[in-house]
Design a protein around this motif. Sequence first.
Motif: not given
Length: 290
Positions: A194, A199, A203
């Motif tokens: 990400s 990530l 999230r």
Amino acid sequence: MMRAEAGAAKNTIAAYGTDLRLASEVLGGRLGSAGAAELERLAGEWQPLARATVARKAAAVRRFLGFLADEGLRADDPSAALPRPGTARGLPKVLSVDDVDRIFATIAARIERVPADPLDLRLAALVELLYGSGLRATELVSLPRNAVAPDRPFLILKGKGGRERLVPISDRARAAVAAWRDHVAVGRPFLFPSGKAHLSRVRLYQIIRALAAEAGIPPDRVSPHVLRHAFATHLLEGGADLRALQAMLGHADIATTEIYTHVDSRRLVELVNSRHPLGEALVDARARRP
């Protein structure tokens, strides 16, 4: 010191830092020189907080003051004035097997959509690893791109405190990861990239809660950690050995793993009522009553 000597994880160090800064603000920036009276005032400020929160904050300050004394930066250690409320370990939130089936049915329906969305493949890989292997959220989002090999039914993780453990990876999880990895650029270092990193845990939390809502499960009942709990709970219900479960979850102390034995209580009561000879005799006796 926390990193080098105690082997504390990055998240643990960040939490200690936050607790120490907040404590210092209460004492006007004089935490390092605080005496017993100041620490008692600090404890008073914490009084409305939950017992587990107070225990965590007191542990952080106690460790800090002990460090100062050990390093000769102060002559005494007044941390005995800090509260020791202890922590009542609550039972983990539990998802039923039916709940998990609904979650995976929702994922399957999303994958079958046309046109296909690669993010649905990412979702499948995330949930397969959370529920199928019991990974912690931080361990999951920071997996290297090639951590899960198609021909190896396990991976080796370094978890809390720098402890390594072997984590089994199911055929389903490896297949889901392989399908998602085809959409991850070869040069990316993380399996779930990400931006310039991976990530985030926040999230991931949002993704899992949205999935729960779509599956018709109240979102406040589901999180990445709840799926980890479900992994442990359902394995234990299936007859898994507690020591093996401890190793898979990466718990340093088996007392932490033993919390999952609450799951068996209902099943054991049903077992005694339905299978124990005395239980059958009592049922027969009740049936013969006029």
